[in-house]
Design a protein around this motif. Structure first.
Motif, PDB file in Angstrom:
ATOM      1  N   UNK A  88       0.835  -1.209   0.000  1.00 43.84           N
ATOM      2  CA  UNK A  88       0.000   0.000   0.000  1.00 43.84           C
ATOM      3  C   UNK A  88       0.869   1.258   0.000  1.00 43.84           C
ATOM      4  N   UNK A  89       0.290   2.344  -0.494  1.00 37.74           N
ATOM      5  CA  UNK A  89       0.948   3.659  -0.453  1.00 37.74           C
ATOM      6  C   UNK A  89       2.213   3.755  -1.303  1.00 37.74           C
ATOM      7  N   UNK A  91       2.678   5.355  -3.792  1.00 40.12           N
ATOM      8  CA  UNK A  91       2.902   6.715  -4.308  1.00 40.12           C
ATOM      9  C   UNK A  91       3.612   7.574  -3.270  1.00 40.12           C
ATOM     10  N   UNK A  92       3.770   7.039  -2.050  1.00 41.48           N
ATOM     11  CA  UNK A  92       4.430   7.808  -0.994  1.00 41.48           C
ATOM     12  C   UNK A  92       5.834   7.263  -0.753  1.00 41.48           C
ATOM     13  N   UNK A  93       6.489   7.816   0.258  1.00 45.66           N
ATOM     14  CA  UNK A  93       7.849   7.384   0.554  1.00 45.66           C
ATOM     15  C   UNK A  93       7.871   6.053   1.279  1.00 45.66           C
ATOM     16  N   UNK A  94       9.065   5.434   1.345  1.00 39.77           N
ATOM     17  CA  UNK A  94       9.191   4.100   1.944  1.00 39.77           C
ATOM     18  C   UNK A  94       8.656   4.021   3.371  1.00 39.77           C
ATOM     19  N   UNK A  95       8.745   5.111   4.136  1.00 43.58           N
ATOM     20  CA  UNK A  95       8.362   5.035   5.548  1.00 43.58           C
ATOM     21  C   UNK A  95       6.897   4.667   5.721  1.00 43.58           C
ATOM     22  N   UNK A  96       6.044   5.116   4.827  1.00 41.29           N
ATOM     23  CA  UNK A  96       4.618   4.857   5.024  1.00 41.29           C
ATOM     24  C   UNK A  96       4.067   3.823   4.046  1.00 41.29           C
ATOM     25  N   UNK A 460       9.158   8.428  10.178  1.00 30.90           N
ATOM     26  CA  UNK A 460      10.006   8.459   8.990  1.00 30.90           C
ATOM     27  C   UNK A 460      11.123   7.414   9.100  1.00 30.90           C
ATOM     28  N   UNK A 543      17.137   4.896   0.625  1.00 32.21           N
ATOM     29  CA  UNK A 543      16.252   5.708   1.463  1.00 32.21           C
ATOM     30  C   UNK A 543      17.067   6.588   2.416  1.00 32.21           C
ATOM     31  N   UNK A 547      16.979  10.727   1.663  1.00 35.56           N
ATOM     32  CA  UNK A 547      16.238  11.584   2.606  1.00 35.56           C
ATOM     33  C   UNK A 547      17.057  11.894   3.843  1.00 35.56           C
TER      34      UNK A 547
ATOM     35  N   UNK B 171      -4.568  10.745   3.863  1.00 36.09           N
ATOM     36  CA  UNK B 171      -4.184   9.996   2.661  1.00 36.09           C
ATOM     37  C   UNK B 171      -3.032   9.033   2.929  1.00 36.09           C
ATOM     38  N   UNK B 172      -2.349   9.234   4.056  1.00 36.26           N
ATOM     39  CA  UNK B 172      -1.288   8.295   4.417  1.00 36.26           C
ATOM     40  C   UNK B 172      -1.892   7.090   5.127  1.00 36.26           C
ATOM     41  N   UNK B 175      -5.169   4.755   2.802  1.00 36.39           N
ATOM     42  CA  UNK B 175      -4.885   4.814   1.365  1.00 36.39           C
ATOM     43  C   UNK B 175      -5.991   4.197   0.507  1.00 36.39           C
ATOM     44  N   UNK B 176      -6.801   3.314   1.087  1.00 37.68           N
ATOM     45  CA  UNK B 176      -7.781   2.643   0.235  1.00 37.68           C
ATOM     46  C   UNK B 176      -9.197   3.146   0.466  1.00 37.68           C
ATOM     47  N   UNK B 182      -6.115  13.643  -3.713  1.00 34.69           N
ATOM     48  CA  UNK B 182      -5.295  14.272  -2.689  1.00 34.69           C
ATOM     49  C   UNK B 182      -5.341  15.783  -2.867  1.00 34.69           C
ATOM     50  N   UNK B 412       7.539  13.154  -0.937  1.00 38.25           N
ATOM     51  CA  UNK B 412       6.290  12.577  -0.435  1.00 38.25           C
ATOM     52  C   UNK B 412       5.795  13.380   0.768  1.00 38.25           C
ATOM     53  N   UNK B 413       4.471  13.444   0.876  1.00 37.74           N
ATOM     54  CA  UNK B 413       3.833  14.314   1.874  1.00 37.74           C
ATOM     55  C   UNK B 413       4.267  14.065   3.308  1.00 37.74           C
ATOM     56  N   UNK B 414       4.567  12.792   3.633  1.00 38.00           N
ATOM     57  CA  UNK B 414       4.867  12.502   5.032  1.00 38.00           C
ATOM     58  C   UNK B 414       6.104  13.269   5.508  1.00 38.00           C
ATOM     59  N   UNK B 415       6.972  13.648   4.560  1.00 38.76           N
ATOM     60  CA  UNK B 415       8.177  14.374   4.961  1.00 38.76           C
ATOM     61  C   UNK B 415       7.869  15.800   5.413  1.00 38.76           C
TER      62      UNK B 415
END
Lengths: 625, 451
Positions: A88-89, A91-96, A460, A543, A547, B171-172, B175-176, B182, B412-415
Motif C-alpha cells: 500500500x501507499x 505513491x508515498x515514501x518508503x516510511x509509510x 520516517x 532511502x 532523505x 491519505x497516508x 490509502x484505500x 489528494x 512525499x507528503x509525510x516528509x
C-alpha cells in the motif's frame, strides 16, 4: 494427563487464549525458555481470523515485519498462507508504505496450530478459564471449567472479545465472543474483585456470502502485486528458521515461498437503493436503538454509521475478499452491520454484483469487556496483580497485528520475570510496537485502538524494511532468534552503513557524489557492486541517503526525546503535596503511576507545566537511569 | 498544599496607604487570628484591627478575602490595606512571617496564578508589561493580551495547521478509503496563507516594539552647521559643547528624553567631512555606525551658506531606507543654500532657528510623528506581540516554510509533517511552555515583588 495442575510443580507461564495474541505469547515464552501452557476454549479456532481475511495494511504491515524482526511467528505464518500480496501507499515514501496479504484463513489457523504443537517447551489444552488464582497480590494460576486448577508462575490473559461478550443481530441477542463460540463470564468478575477496572467496547463484522452467488461481471478485479513484498525477512534466515514446521511434518511447503499464484479481490459500491434500505431500517439496528452501550471504532464504521454520518455520497466502496482457497466463502469488506438478517440480505442485493448474493454467515456486532490498559506497566504486567500479564484485544485494541505484537512482548516478559531476566521494554523511538504499548499504557483507550502511522512521531525512521535493524538490540536481552540470524543482521547493518558512506562520499562527476544526485532526483547508474546487492539492502541504503536531511532531524529529535525518557520516576515517588501540581494532574499521575518523566508527559490532562514541576522535584532527589 | 507567601504590593515608602498581599493555606488562619474574622465572606471589604501575635493592635486596616479557585493565584488570598508608614508595614510583615508566612519571590504571585492554571504564559507576560508599561499605548496593548487575545490567535493558527496536517495524514493512513483526490494544492495554498499570517504578526510585533524600547535619533551633517546647538535645544540643556571652530564634536554625545508616547535617545555626532586629525576620523566612523542603527536621522545643513559639496553622497548612501528629515538651520539668517543639485532635495524638510523656541518644538513634533508614522494605522490584530513571542512566531513561520518546500519540490507528503508539528509546538511555546525552565525563571523574576 501430564498437565501440571499441582501447586508444587507449576508451569512457568500459562497463557489463557489462543488467538493472535495468545499464540505469539505462548511461542515467545516457550522460545525464551519458559515451561509454557496455552489454554483455549476451542482447539479448532486457534489463530482464527475472526474478521477480515487479511494481515497487514497501513501501520499494521509494519508491525508484522517488526514482529518478524523480534522472532515472532505472524509474518512467516502469513507468508505461508498468503493468496495475494499488495504493497500500500506506493505513491508515498518508503516510511509509510505497508505490505498487506490476503490469507487463506483455514491454512493460517492450521499452520499456527501446528507451530504450537511442534514447539518444544509448550503444552496445549482445550479448556475454559473461569477465574484467577491469586495469593498475596500475586497471580499463581487459573481456575477452569473442568474443576481443575492450573498453576503457573506467571499468567498471560489473551481472551480477546470473549469477556461477557454479547452479540447483536437486529434485536436478537446471544452470548458469545464470535458467532458460534462461547463467552467467558467468571473472569470479568474476578478481575473486578481484584480491583481491575473494566470498560465496554463494541465491534462488528460484515456478512460472508457464497462466491458462486456473486456476478463477477459487475465487479472490478483487484489484483495483487507482481513482485510481492513478503512479511518475513528471508535473507537473514537459515532454512531451518524458515520452514521450522514444514520440515518436521506433513505440512510440507506447497507454496513456494518465492512465488505464489495470487487470487484477485473484487471491488463494487453501494447504491441509492442500499442507502434507502438502511435508512428505512435504522430503527432495527441495535446501535441506533440504544441497545449497545459499548463504544465502537470510528475508523471502522458499520454501514449504518457510514450512511448516517457521511450520507449516500456516490456510493461507499465494498471490497469482496475470498476467505481461502478451499472454500467459496467471501468476505464483504465495508459492510459491517448489526441490522437483522433479512435487512442484511435485502440491502446486499442492491449492490452491483451482489443481486443474487447468498449469505452463508450473517453479520453481527459484538460487545465485550476490556481491561483498561493504563493499569499495565510497559512490560504489560498488571500493576494491580503481580505476575499477571494482559495482551491483545482485552487491552482495548483492535486488529490481529496489534494483538500479536502485544502477545509477543507479554510472552517475553512473563517468561523473563519467571526466569529472573530483565523486562524487555520497547521504546517509542524503536518502532510501532513501542508506540503501541506506550500509547496503551500512558494514554489508555477511548475506542478500540488501532495503530496509525501518524501515532508514531518518528515514523520516517520506521520504514518496514528497517525492522530488523531497529530491533536487533533487543536480542541482547531476549533469546528469540538464532545466533546465525543475529550475525546475519549485524552483517547486513554493516553493509548498509558502508554503502551509505560510499554513496555519500564517492564522486560520480567532478563535484557531485552519488548522494548529491540522489537528493536532487537526477538519473545515474549505481556502481555495479551496489546493483548486485539484495533489494532490501539497496532500498534501505537509497532511502537513508536520499532523505538524509529529514532522517537526521528525526534522529536528533529522538535524542531529545530520550532525555526525558531517562528520568525515572521512582516507584515510591509521591505526587501528593507537591507545590504547584494541580489536583486533577495528581489524580491522573497517581492512577497511572508512569515509569519515566517522558511517560508522564504523554498522559492526557497532565500539562507541560506539571511536567516541569515534576522534573524539578525528581531532579532534586536526582534519580537517573 | 503550598506554603503561604506574603509581600508588600505597593512601593516601600511613606504614602497614604500600603497594600499587603497574602496567598496560600494560612490566609484564613491569619484572617481569624490577626484580623479577628474566622470566616470572612469573600470579596467583601472588612474594616478591622490588625493584632500582632502578642495581641497588640498594630493598625486599623481594610481586609478583603478571596476564596480558593476565584482569587488571582487560585489559592486562598488576603489583601490588607494598612496605613502607608514603612515602619508600621515592616511590623505587620514581620508579624506575618512569625505566623508562618514567607516573603514572596519576585513574580511569585503571578507564577502561582500560572502554575495553578489561572492564566497562561501570554497573560503572565501581559501582567509584567502592564506593570512596566512606559506609555499609554503600551498599557493598552498589554491589556489586550491580558484578555487572552494573543492566546486565542495562536490557538486559531494552530488549529489551521492541524487541519492541513490531517488533510495529509488522511491519505497516508487511509490509502484505500474513498477520500477523493489528494488535496496537495489546497494544502499548499492554506500553508502559504498561514505563513503570511505569521509574517503579519511578526511584522506587527516589530512595529509595536517602538513602545518598549528607546528609539535612536541621530543628528548628522557637515561640521559647524549647528548640530550641537539643535541637540541642546531639543533636550533643553547645554549638554554638547558649542564652538565656531569646525570639528568641535569629535565623539558622539547622547541623551535620553521622553517625547510623548515614545522614549528617544538623541545622538549628537562628529561632523562628516574629510578628517584632518586621526581622532576626528575615529568619530566619523562611529557616526556611520550610528546611522546604520538609527530609527531616524536628522540631516542638518546651514541654510545661510552655499550647499556644501563633497559630503552628501556619502551620507545619502548611509541613509538609504532610513527615516530621515532634512533640517535647514539658521533660518534667521539670509538664505544662501541651493538644494536643486542635492541628493537630499526630496527629503522631508524643515527650517529651524535655534534662536526661535517655536521652530524647535515643531521639529520635536515632527520627530515624534515620524517615529510613530507606521503605528498610526489601526491595531489590526487587537493584541500585542513581544520579542520572545516574536521569535517563537518566527521559528513557527520558518517551519511552515520548510514544509512548503518539501511539498513544492514534490517529496512525499509525510516528509512535510515533522515541520508542521514543529510549527505547532513553537506556537505552543508562546502560550504554554515545555522544558524551558530558564525562560520561566527569567520571565517571572522580571516582575517586581508582590506580583
Amino acid at each position: 494427563m501430564n498437565i501440571r495442575n499441582s501447586k508444587k510443580n507449576p508451569y512457568d507461564v500459562v497463557v489463557c487464549g489462543a488467538g493472535h495474541a495468545g499464540c505469539e505469547a505462548a511461542l515467545a515464552a516457550a522460545r525464551t525458555g519458559a515451561k509454557t501452557l496455552i489454554l483455549t476454549g476451542n482447539l479448532d479456532t486457534i489463530a482464527q481470523m475472526s474478521c477480515n481475511p487479511a494481515i497487514g495494511g497501513q501501520a499494521k504491515g509494519q508491525i508484522v515485519r517488526e514482529i518478524d524482526a523480534l522472532g515472532g511467528e505472524m509474518a512467516l505464518n502469513t507468508d505461508f498462507s498468503a493468496i495475494q500480496y499488495k504493497l500500500l501507499n506506493t505513491s508515498k515514501g518508503p516510511a509509510v508504505q505497508a505490505p498487506r496479504a490476503q490469507c487463506d484463513k483455514k491454512k493460517y489457523q492450521l499452520r499456527m496450530k501446528h507451530v504450537l504443537e511442534q514447539s518444544s517447551n509448550l503444552d496445549i489444552l482445550q479448556i475454559l478459564v473461569t477465574g484467577l488464582l491469586v495469593k498475596k497480590g500475586e497471580c499463581i494460576g487459573v481456575k477452569t471449567s473442568l474443576d481443575v486448577n492450573i498453576y503457573g508462575k506467571a499468567v498471560i490473559v489473551t481472551t480477546g472479545t470473549f469477556l461477557r461478550s454479547l452479540m447483536h443481530v437486529g434485536e436478537n441477542k446471544s452470548e458469545g465472543g464470535r458467532l458460534g463460540d462461547h463467552t467467558a463470564k467468571g473472569l470479568s468478575t474476578d478481575f473486578q474483585k481484584y480491583g481491575i477496572k473494566l470498560g465496554r467496547f463494541k465491534t462488528g463484522t460484515p456478512p460472508r456470502i457464497l462466491g458462486s452467488s456473486i456476478d463477477f461481471r459487475k465487479t472490478q478485479k483487484q489484483y495483487g502485486d507482481e513482485n510481492p513484498v513478503k512479511f518475513a525477512f528471508y535473507d537473514t534466515r537459515t532454512d531451518e528458521e524458515m520452514f521450522h514446521v514444514e520440515r518436521k511434518s506433513m505440512f510440507h511447503v506447497e507454496h513456494n515461498y518465492e512465488k505464489i499464484s495470487q487470487i484477485p479481490c473484487e471491488l463494487t459500491k453501494t447504491t441509492t437503493a442500499t442507502a434507502n434500505i438502511i435508512s428505512n431500517n435504522l430503527h432495527k439496528s441495535p446501535l441506533y436503538r440504544g441497545n449497545i452501550s459499548g463504544t465502537g471504532p470510528r475508523y471502522c464504521p458499520s454501514i449504518e454509521d457510514k450512511i448516517v454520518k457521511f450520507g449516500e455520497r456516490d456510493g461507499h466502496r465494498i471490497y469482496l475478499e475470498p476467505e481461502g482457497l478451499g472454500t467459496d466463502e467471501w468476505y464483504i469488506n465495508g459492510f459491517s452491520t448489526s441490522l437483522p438478517l433479512d435487512i442484511q440480505a435485502s440491502a446486499l442485493k442492491t449492490i452491483p454484483g451482489l443481486e443474487n448474493a447468498q449469505i452463508i454467515r450473517p453479520a453481527y456486532a459484538v460487545e465485550y469487556d476490556y481491561a483498561c490498559p493504563t493499569q499495565l506497566s510497559l512490560s504489560l504486567e498488571s500493576k494491580k496483580i503481580a505476575s499477571l500479564f494482559f495482551a491483545g484485544q482485552i487491552n482495548g485494541t483492535s486488529g490481529y497485528e496489534e494483538a500479536a505484537a502485544q502477545g509477543l512482548i507479554a510472552g517475553i516478559n512473563a517468561s523473563h520475570k519467571v526466569l529472573n531476566k530483565p523486562a524487555v521494554i520497547i521504546g517509542r523511538e524503536i518502532g510501532y510496537i513501542g508506540v503501541l504499548i506506550d500509547d496503551l499504557t500512558s494514554k489508555g483507550v477511548t475506542e478500540p485502538f488501532r495503530m496509525f502511522t501518524s501515532r508514531a512521531e518518528f515514523r520516517l525512521l520506521f520504514n518496514h524494511g528497517s525492522s530488523e535493524i531497529r530491533y536487533l538490540h533487543v536480542h541482547d536481552l531476549a533469546n528469540l532468534i538464532s545466533a546465525h540470524r543475529k550475525n546475519k543482521i549485524t552483517y547486513k547493518i554493516e553493509l548498509i552503513n558502508k554503502w551509505i558512506k560510499l554513496l555519500n562520499n564517492s564522486r560520480i562527476s567532478l563535484n557531485k557524489t552519488y548522494g548529491d544526485l540522489l537528493r536532487s532526483n537526477q538519473k545515474f547508474d549505481y556502481p555495479s557492486e551496489f546493483s548486485s546487492l539484495s533489494t532490501g539492502i539497496k532500498e534501505e541504503v537509497i532511502y537513508r541517503v536520499q532523505y538524509e536531511g529529514y532522517l537526521k532531524r528525526e534522529l536528533q529529535n529522538i535524542e531529545k526525546f530520550k532525555h526525558s525518557e531517562k528520568i525515572i520516576i521512582p516507584k515510591e515517588f509521591s505526587y501528593d503535596g507537591i507545590p504547584g501540581l494541580r489536583k486533577e494532574s495528581i489524580e491522573k499521575l497517581n492512577s497511572i503511576a508512569p515509569d519515566t518523566l517522558g511517560h508522564a508527559s504523554r498522559i492526557p490532562g497532565v500539562n507541560p507545566s506539571d511536567i516541569e514541576i515534576l522534573m524539578i522535584m525528581i531532579q532534586k532527589k536526582s534519580y537517573h537511569r | 498544599m503550598t506554603d503561604t507567601i506574603v509581600a508588600l504590593a505597593t512601593p516601600d515608602s511613606q504614602s497614604a496607604l500600603g497594600v499587603i498581599r497574602i496567598s496560600g493555606k494560612k490566609a484564613l488562619e491569619i484572617s481569624e487570628k490577626a484580623c479577628g474574622n474566622p470566616a470572612p465572606p469573600p470579596r467583601y471589604v472588612h474594616l478591622t484591627k490588625y493584632k500582632s501575635a502578642q495581641n497588640e493592635t498594630l493598625d486599623q486596616i481594610i481586609m478583603v478575602y478571596y476564596e480558593k479557585g476565584k482569587s488571582f493565584t487560585s489559592e486562598n488570598c488576603l489583601e490588607l490595606t494598612c496605613h502607608g508608614n514603612p515602619v508600621l508595614i515592616k511590623e505587620i510583615l514581620n508579624d506575618l512571617l512569625k505566623r508562618g508566612c514567607r516573603l514572596a519571590n519576585p513574580g511569585e504571585f503571578t507564577y502561582r496564578a500560572f502554575t495553578n492554571g489561572k492564566i497562561d504564559l501570554t497573560q503572565a507576560e501581559a501582567i509584567a508589561d502592564l506593570i512596566g508599561a512606559k506609555s499609554k499605548q503600551a498599557l493598552m496593548l498589554a491589556n489586550k493580551n491580558l484578555d487572552g487575545n494573543l492566546t486565542n490567535k495562536i490557538r486559531q493558527i494552530q488549529s489551521q495547521i492541524l487541519v492541513q496536517q490531517s488533510n495529509i495524514e488522511a491519505f497516508i493512513d487511509f490509502p484505500e478509503d474513498d477520500l477523493g483526490d489528494e488535496k496537495n494544492r489546497q494544502v499548499i495554498t492554506s500553508l502559504c496563507d498561514i505563513s503570511s499570517e505569521l509574517t503579519g504578526l511578526i511584522e506587527f510585533g516589530k512595529k509595536i516594539n517602538v513602545f518598549n524600547r528607546d528609539l535612536k535619533v541621530v543628528l548628522i551633517g557637515p561640521p559647524n552647521v549647528g548640530k550641537s546647538s539643535i541637540f541642546n535645544r531639543i533636550i533643553g540643556m547645554d549638554r554638547s559643547i558649542v564652538n565656531h571652530e569646525a570639528g568641535t564634536t569629535r565623539d558622539f554625545i547622547d541623551y535620553k528624553i521622553n517625547l510623548g508616547m515614545v522614549t528617544v535617545r538623541l545622538y549628537d555626532t562628529a561632523g562628516i567631512r574629510k578628517a584632518e586629525q586621526q581622532i576626528e576620523e575615529e568619530g566619523i566612523k562611529k557616526t556611520h555606525l550610528l546611522i546604520q542603527d538609527a530609527d531616524l536621522v536628522l540631516i542638518i545643513l546651514d541654510r545661510s551658506l552655499p550647499y556644501p559639496s563633497g559630503v552628501d553622497l556619502e551620507i545619502a548612501l548611509d541613509i538609504k531606507n532610513k527615516k530621515s528629515i532634512l533640517v535647514l538651520n539658521k533660518s534667521d539668517l539670509p538664505k544662501n543654500i541651493d538644494m536643486s543639485e542635492s541628493n537630499f532635495r526630496h527629503l522631508r524638510t524643515t527650517v529651524v532657528s535655534t534662536n526661535e523656541k517655536e521652530s524647535i518644538s515643531s521639529l520635536t513634533g515632527l520627530i515624534q510623528n515620524l517615529l510613530l508614522e507606521e503605528y498610526k494605522t489601526e491595531n489590526e490584530f487587537n493584541l500585542s506581540v513581544n520579542l520572545r513571542q516574536s521569535s517563537a512566531l518566527l521559528k513557527a513561520q520558518n517551519a511552515i516554510q520548510k514544509s512548503l518546500e518539501t511539498l513544492e519540490v514534490g517529496n512525499a507528503n509525510e516528509f512535510s509533517v515533522p515541520d508542521l508539528k514543529e510549527a505547532i509546538s513553537c506556537l505552543n511555546s508562546i502560550v504554554d511552555t515545555k522544558d524551558n525552565e530558564d525562560m520561566l525563571d527569567l520571565l517571572f523574576s522580571s516582575f517586581c515583588i508582590g506580583k
